[in-house]
Design a protein around this motif. Sequence first.
Motif, PDB file in Angstrom:
ATOM      1  N   PRO A  40      19.190   4.535 -13.687  1.00 58.75           N
ATOM      2  CA  PRO A  40      18.148   3.586 -13.270  1.00 58.75           C
ATOM      3  C   PRO A  40      18.622   2.786 -12.062  1.00 58.75           C
ATOM      4  CG  PRO A  40      19.353   2.693 -15.141  1.00 58.75           C
ATOM      5  CD  PRO A  40      19.967   4.039 -14.850  1.00 58.75           C
ATOM      6  N   ILE A  41      18.158   3.143 -10.886  1.00 57.43           N
ATOM      7  CA  ILE A  41      18.596   2.493  -9.655  1.00 57.43           C
ATOM      8  C   ILE A  41      17.547   1.465  -9.220  1.00 57.43           C
ATOM      9  CG2 ILE A  41      19.347   2.832  -7.288  1.00 57.43           C
ATOM     10  CD1 ILE A  41      21.115   4.180  -9.446  1.00 57.43           C
ATOM     11  N   GLU A  42      17.998   0.253  -8.992  1.00 61.25           N
ATOM     12  CA  GLU A  42      17.076  -0.813  -8.606  1.00 61.25           C
ATOM     13  C   GLU A  42      16.761  -0.742  -7.112  1.00 61.25           C
ATOM     14  OE1 GLU A  42      16.644  -5.257 -10.058  1.00 61.25           O
ATOM     15  OE2 GLU A  42      18.254  -5.106  -8.590  1.00 61.25           O
ATOM     16  N   ALA A  43      15.473  -0.766  -6.807  1.00 61.18           N
ATOM     17  CA  ALA A  43      15.011  -0.758  -5.421  1.00 61.18           C
ATOM     18  C   ALA A  43      14.142  -1.990  -5.197  1.00 61.18           C
ATOM     19  CB  ALA A  43      14.215   0.512  -5.131  1.00 61.18           C
ATOM     20  N   LYS A  44      14.671  -2.957  -4.444  1.00 60.59           N
ATOM     21  CA  LYS A  44      13.925  -4.193  -4.200  1.00 60.59           C
ATOM     22  C   LYS A  44      13.980  -4.567  -2.723  1.00 60.59           C
ATOM     23  CE  LYS A  44      13.766  -7.461  -7.183  1.00 60.59           C
ATOM     24  NZ  LYS A  44      14.125  -8.610  -8.060  1.00 60.59           N
ATOM     25  N   PRO A  45      13.329  -3.773  -1.881  1.00 60.80           N
ATOM     26  CA  PRO A  45      13.288  -4.126  -0.458  1.00 60.80           C
ATOM     27  C   PRO A  45      12.581  -5.455  -0.242  1.00 60.80           C
ATOM     28  CG  PRO A  45      11.740  -2.352  -0.968  1.00 60.80           C
ATOM     29  CD  PRO A  45      12.565  -2.554  -2.190  1.00 60.80           C
ATOM     30  N   CYS A  46      12.819  -6.056   0.917  1.00 58.31           N
ATOM     31  CA  CYS A  46      12.233  -7.372   1.195  1.00 58.31           C
ATOM     32  C   CYS A  46      10.741  -7.288   1.463  1.00 58.31           C
ATOM     33  CB  CYS A  46      12.948  -8.012   2.388  1.00 58.31           C
ATOM     34  SG  CYS A  46      14.668  -8.424   2.056  1.00 58.31           S
ATOM     35  N   HIS A  47      10.332  -6.303   2.270  1.00 55.19           N
ATOM     36  CA  HIS A  47       8.916  -6.152   2.602  1.00 55.19           C
ATOM     37  C   HIS A  47       8.542  -4.673   2.668  1.00 55.19           C
ATOM     38  CE1 HIS A  47       8.294 -10.356   3.512  1.00 55.19           C
ATOM     39  NE2 HIS A  47       9.223 -10.351   4.443  1.00 55.19           N
ATOM     40  N   ILE A  48       7.338  -4.382   2.186  1.00 52.12           N
ATOM     41  CA  ILE A  48       6.709  -3.091   2.383  1.00 52.12           C
ATOM     42  C   ILE A  48       5.408  -3.358   3.136  1.00 52.12           C
ATOM     43  CG2 ILE A  48       5.643  -1.089   1.270  1.00 52.12           C
ATOM     44  CD1 ILE A  48       8.681  -1.257   0.924  1.00 52.12           C
ATOM     45  N   PHE A  49       5.150  -2.591   4.185  1.00 52.36           N
ATOM     46  CA  PHE A  49       3.943  -2.853   4.961  1.00 52.36           C
ATOM     47  C   PHE A  49       3.308  -1.543   5.425  1.00 52.36           C
ATOM     48  CE2 PHE A  49       7.788  -3.418   7.534  1.00 52.36           C
ATOM     49  CZ  PHE A  49       7.610  -2.487   8.547  1.00 52.36           C
ATOM     50  N   THR A  50       1.998  -1.576   5.566  1.00 51.51           N
ATOM     51  CA  THR A  50       1.246  -0.435   6.054  1.00 51.51           C
ATOM     52  C   THR A  50       0.661  -0.777   7.423  1.00 51.51           C
ATOM     53  OG1 THR A  50      -0.821  -1.134   4.997  1.00 51.51           O
ATOM     54  CG2 THR A  50       0.654   0.284   3.719  1.00 51.51           C
ATOM     55  N   PHE A  51       0.330   0.262   8.171  1.00 56.95           N
ATOM     56  CA  PHE A  51      -0.272   0.074   9.489  1.00 56.95           C
ATOM     57  C   PHE A  51      -0.950   1.380   9.905  1.00 56.95           C
ATOM     58  CE2 PHE A  51       4.161   1.249   9.792  1.00 56.95           C
ATOM     59  CZ  PHE A  51       4.210   2.254  10.750  1.00 56.95           C
ATOM     60  N   SER A  52      -1.792   1.283  10.907  1.00 57.02           N
ATOM     61  CA  SER A  52      -2.516   2.458  11.392  1.00 57.02           C
ATOM     62  C   SER A  52      -2.158   2.729  12.838  1.00 57.02           C
ATOM     63  CB  SER A  52      -4.031   2.243  11.279  1.00 57.02           C
ATOM     64  OG  SER A  52      -4.414   2.067   9.936  1.00 57.02           O
ATOM     65  N   ASN A  53      -2.080   3.994  13.171  1.00 60.34           N
ATOM     66  CA  ASN A  53      -1.930   4.389  14.569  1.00 60.34           C
ATOM     67  C   ASN A  53      -2.746   5.657  14.796  1.00 60.34           C
ATOM     68  OD1 ASN A  53      -0.437   6.589  13.684  1.00 60.34           O
ATOM     69  ND2 ASN A  53       1.525   5.588  14.023  1.00 60.34           N
ATOM     70  N   ASN A  54      -2.523   6.312  15.889  1.00 60.29           N
ATOM     71  CA  ASN A  54      -3.333   7.490  16.220  1.00 60.29           C
ATOM     72  C   ASN A  54      -3.174   8.629  15.217  1.00 60.29           C
ATOM     73  OD1 ASN A  54      -4.271   6.219  18.525  1.00 60.29           O
ATOM     74  ND2 ASN A  54      -2.617   7.008  19.805  1.00 60.29           N
ATOM     75  N   ASN A  55      -2.049   8.620  14.497  1.00 62.30           N
ATOM     76  CA  ASN A  55      -1.790   9.692  13.538  1.00 62.30           C
ATOM     77  C   ASN A  55      -2.321   9.391  12.147  1.00 62.30           C
ATOM     78  OD1 ASN A  55      -0.386  11.269  15.444  1.00 62.30           O
ATOM     79  ND2 ASN A  55       1.463  10.059  15.129  1.00 62.30           N
ATOM     80  N   GLY A  56      -2.882   8.190  11.949  1.00 64.28           N
ATOM     81  CA  GLY A  56      -3.415   7.839  10.641  1.00 64.28           C
ATOM     82  C   GLY A  56      -2.687   6.665  10.012  1.00 64.28           C
TER      83      GLY A  56
END
Length: 224
Positions: free
Chosen positions: A127-143
């Motif tokens: 069980p490996i803990e994954a707690k990044p500071c931020h996750i973000f989405t965005f759009s560009n020409n590729n989707g």
Amino acid sequence: MEKITVKKLIEFRGKNDRTKITFVKNLNKEKIKSVDDSGGDYWISCLSAIRNAFKFNNADLLDEKINLLRDKIKVVEDKRIKDQFQRNLDIINNFKDYDFQHLKPNVDLHFLTQPKEHAILNIKEFPIEAKPCHIFTFSNNNGDEIAGIWFVAQIHGFTKSELGMFTDILYRYLDKHYSKDFYINPDYCIAVDLYNGQEVNYSEIKDGKIPILIDSTLDDLKEL
């Protein structure tokens, strides 16, 4: 064993064969507190300030934390706590002129909430803990794309290879939970060492510039 942080894996890698055995025995016994891999509460002042400066693109937030820490250093008497505040203050000062913009695409970002149940990745039955500071989405020409940032810190910092372990887990986290709906942009899956300013993105791992250490470390852990 509730969970294993990336920092624990790095600590394991630095031990010799004899102390690795003791480390594994203790790891099986302990219940690790839910703190982030950057070192938990010790670095919370600089981490929170830099996380917010990144998210809101506002360096004034760093100045606010600097003033707060200076006030705390003046009144606290315990040398250990005073030193802790000073180390956090030093890191924030070093990042006052840092270019956060190169860590993210120059488009509108949508920051996602990270559900607690997503924080554990099962890798090689660990069980490996994954707690990044931020996750973000965005759009560009590729989707539609997704990426994330993980600010980490410890005294004396991490090597580039160790820093790559955080980046690797960040990418695996995104791959598990979001790959069906988004393209994971490897250029912006980044871990940043706040102590020495180094950074590693997942493209460097894909290109073989930074080694993949998670799997081999877990293999060694399993043998013990």
